[in-house]
Design an enzyme around this catalytic site. Structure first.
Site, PDB file in Angstrom:
ATOM      1  N   HIS A 162       0.864  -1.193   0.000  1.00  0.00           N
ATOM      2  CA  HIS A 162       0.000   0.000   0.000  1.00  0.00           C
ATOM      3  C   HIS A 162       0.898   1.240   0.000  1.00  0.00           C
ATOM      4  O   HIS A 162       1.952   1.256   0.636  1.00  0.00           O
ATOM      5  CB  HIS A 162      -0.918  -0.023   1.229  1.00  0.00           C
ATOM      6  CG  HIS A 162      -1.991   1.010   1.165  1.00  0.00           C
ATOM      7  ND1 HIS A 162      -1.754   2.340   1.449  1.00  0.00           N
ATOM      8  CD2 HIS A 162      -3.303   0.930   0.809  1.00  0.00           C
ATOM      9  CE1 HIS A 162      -2.882   3.019   1.283  1.00  0.00           C
ATOM     10  NE2 HIS A 162      -3.827   2.190   0.885  1.00  0.00           N
ATOM     11  N   GLU A 170       0.750   3.920   1.535  1.00  0.00           N
ATOM     12  CA  GLU A 170       1.070   4.464   2.863  1.00  0.00           C
ATOM     13  C   GLU A 170       2.233   3.697   3.474  1.00  0.00           C
ATOM     14  O   GLU A 170       3.071   4.274   4.171  1.00  0.00           O
ATOM     15  CB  GLU A 170      -0.183   4.424   3.760  1.00  0.00           C
ATOM     16  CG  GLU A 170      -1.187   5.495   3.332  1.00  0.00           C
ATOM     17  CD  GLU A 170      -2.629   5.215   3.693  1.00  0.00           C
ATOM     18  OE1 GLU A 170      -2.898   4.297   4.490  1.00  0.00           O
ATOM     19  OE2 GLU A 170      -3.504   5.924   3.148  1.00  0.00           O
ATOM     20  N   GLU A 176      -3.691   2.056  -7.445  1.00  0.00           N
ATOM     21  CA  GLU A 176      -4.103   3.130  -6.538  1.00  0.00           C
ATOM     22  C   GLU A 176      -3.230   4.361  -6.769  1.00  0.00           C
ATOM     23  O   GLU A 176      -2.120   4.445  -6.212  1.00  0.00           O
ATOM     24  CB  GLU A 176      -3.948   2.681  -5.084  1.00  0.00           C
ATOM     25  CG  GLU A 176      -4.811   1.495  -4.711  1.00  0.00           C
ATOM     26  CD  GLU A 176      -5.193   1.534  -3.232  1.00  0.00           C
ATOM     27  OE1 GLU A 176      -6.392   1.511  -2.963  1.00  0.00           O
ATOM     28  OE2 GLU A 176      -4.304   1.619  -2.382  1.00  0.00           O
ATOM     29  N   GLY A 210      -7.501   8.950  -0.235  1.00  0.00           N
ATOM     30  CA  GLY A 210      -7.896   9.749   0.927  1.00  0.00           C
ATOM     31  C   GLY A 210      -7.979  11.239   0.642  1.00  0.00           C
ATOM     32  O   GLY A 210      -8.060  12.055   1.550  1.00  0.00           O
ATOM     33  N   SER A 221     -10.310   7.106  -3.399  1.00  0.00           N
ATOM     34  CA  SER A 221     -11.522   7.903  -3.214  1.00  0.00           C
ATOM     35  C   SER A 221     -12.735   7.357  -3.974  1.00  0.00           C
ATOM     36  O   SER A 221     -13.521   8.125  -4.529  1.00  0.00           O
ATOM     37  CB  SER A 221     -11.265   9.370  -3.574  1.00  0.00           C
ATOM     38  OG  SER A 221     -10.280   9.915  -2.722  1.00  0.00           O
ATOM     39  N   GLY A 255     -10.946   2.696   0.879  1.00  0.00           N
ATOM     40  CA  GLY A 255     -10.473   3.124   2.193  1.00  0.00           C
ATOM     41  C   GLY A 255     -11.598   3.753   2.990  1.00  0.00           C
ATOM     42  O   GLY A 255     -12.423   3.074   3.601  1.00  0.00           O
TER      43      GLY A 255
HETATM   44  C1  PEP Z   1      -6.895   2.991   0.252  1.00  0.00           C
HETATM   45  O1  PEP Z   1      -6.488   3.278   1.367  1.00  0.00           O
HETATM   46  O2  PEP Z   1      -6.492   1.956  -0.286  1.00  0.00           O
HETATM   47  C2  PEP Z   1      -7.849   3.891  -0.392  1.00  0.00           C
HETATM   48  C3  PEP Z   1      -8.176   3.654  -1.626  1.00  0.00           C
HETATM   49  O3  PEP Z   1      -8.345   4.917   0.375  1.00  0.00           O
HETATM   50  P1  PEP Z   1      -9.558   5.917  -0.011  1.00  0.00           P
HETATM   51  O4  PEP Z   1     -10.642   5.084  -0.601  1.00  0.00           O
HETATM   52  O5  PEP Z   1      -9.929   6.554   1.283  1.00  0.00           O
HETATM   53  O6  PEP Z   1      -8.993   6.879  -1.003  1.00  0.00           O
END
Ligand code: PEP
Length: 251
Positions: free
Chosen positions: A95, A97, A167, A173, A212, A233
């Site tokens: 991920h 993060e 992603e 986020g 998102s 997320g």
């Molecule tokens: C994620 O953390 O993998 C993600 C897609 O977050 P969000 O949907 O909040 O953008």
């Protein structure tokens, strides 16, 4: 086989009672829906109670990270075999993060992917570019390099039992979603890249979009030919939103 999946990534959110409430609502609303896989990836500590709640439902559970090591003096780490003790069938690896905040490079991510597969757990491999990389026109190179690290270690055949999640970091986020066309372009780039190495694997590869995704934009993303579902997320923490996204894929 290409599957349809909506996976929630709870990140570091929740507590025992909130989780129970959230899951009870999701279980009730998704009961009986077939043809789409539903998954929640939860903080390690909650795996036993989530397992207990989701046992005998159509919702699977998984983890958000795994150690690249099998066992040993690795304080604070959780191995793939420990995840197996709680019947995790999936784990997120790489991920953004983890890459950005915890220093995981693509080689480490590849080792985690391999550790998961060795334990019979399906890795959900996250790839994606930052805003700077997109603006510099290097999106495809970045993704190719992230995938190449895994393929170099485990071979293209390993993708038979893996899922990829595209992603874009700038969409995670932030409330800013890739347009369906932008997402589709990158998904087809990923599929075509794998196709050059093995057409069967590319055709069967499940590629999720994450960044998102909301109830309001899920359908247009899921309508794209190379988008097989979503990694969610923020919206996975709100039962009505998560259920609406799951239903958007189911239709
Ligand atoms: C994620 O953390 O993998 C993600 C897609 O977050 P969000 O949907 O909040 O953008």
């Amino acid at each position: 086989m290409r599957r349809k999946m909506v996976a929630g990534n709870w990140k570091m959110h929740g507590n025992l009672s909130e989780n129970k409430q959230l899951l009870n609502a999701i279980v009730t609303s998704l009961d009986g829906l077939q043809g789409v896989e539903f998954l929640v990836c939860v903080p390690y500590l909650y795996l036993p109670s989530v397992q207990d709640t989701l046992q005998n439902t159509n919702i699977a559970w998984g983890a958000q990270n795994v150690s690249q090591y099998e066992k040993g003096p690795y304080t604070g780490e959780i191995s793939a075999s420990m995840l197996n003790d709680f019947e995790c069938r999936y784990v997120i690896v790489g991920h953004s993060e983890r890459r950005a905040l915890f220093g995981e490079d693509s080689h480490t991510v590849a080792k985690k992917y391999q550790a998961a597969q060795r334990a019979g757990i399906t890795p959900i491999l996250c790839v994606g570019e930052t805003l700077e990389q997109r603006e510099a026109g290097t999106t495809e190179q970045v993704i190719e390099d992230q995938l190449a690290a895994v393929i170099k270690l485990t071979g293209v055949e390993s993708l038979v039992s893996a899922i990829i999640a595209y992603e874009p970091v700038w969409a995670i986020g932030t409330g800013r979603t890739a347009s369906p066309e932008q997402a589709q372009d990158t998904h087809s780039f990923i599929r075509e890249g794998i196709e050059k190495q093995n057409a069967n694997i590319a055709n069967g590869l499940t590629i999720l979009y994450g960044g998102s995704v909301k109830a309001s934009n899920a359908s247009e993303l899921f309508d794209m030919p190379d988008i097989d579902g979503g990694l969610i997320g923020g919206a996975s923490l709100v039962a009505v939103d998560f259920v609406a996204i799951c239903r958007a894929l189911h239709q």
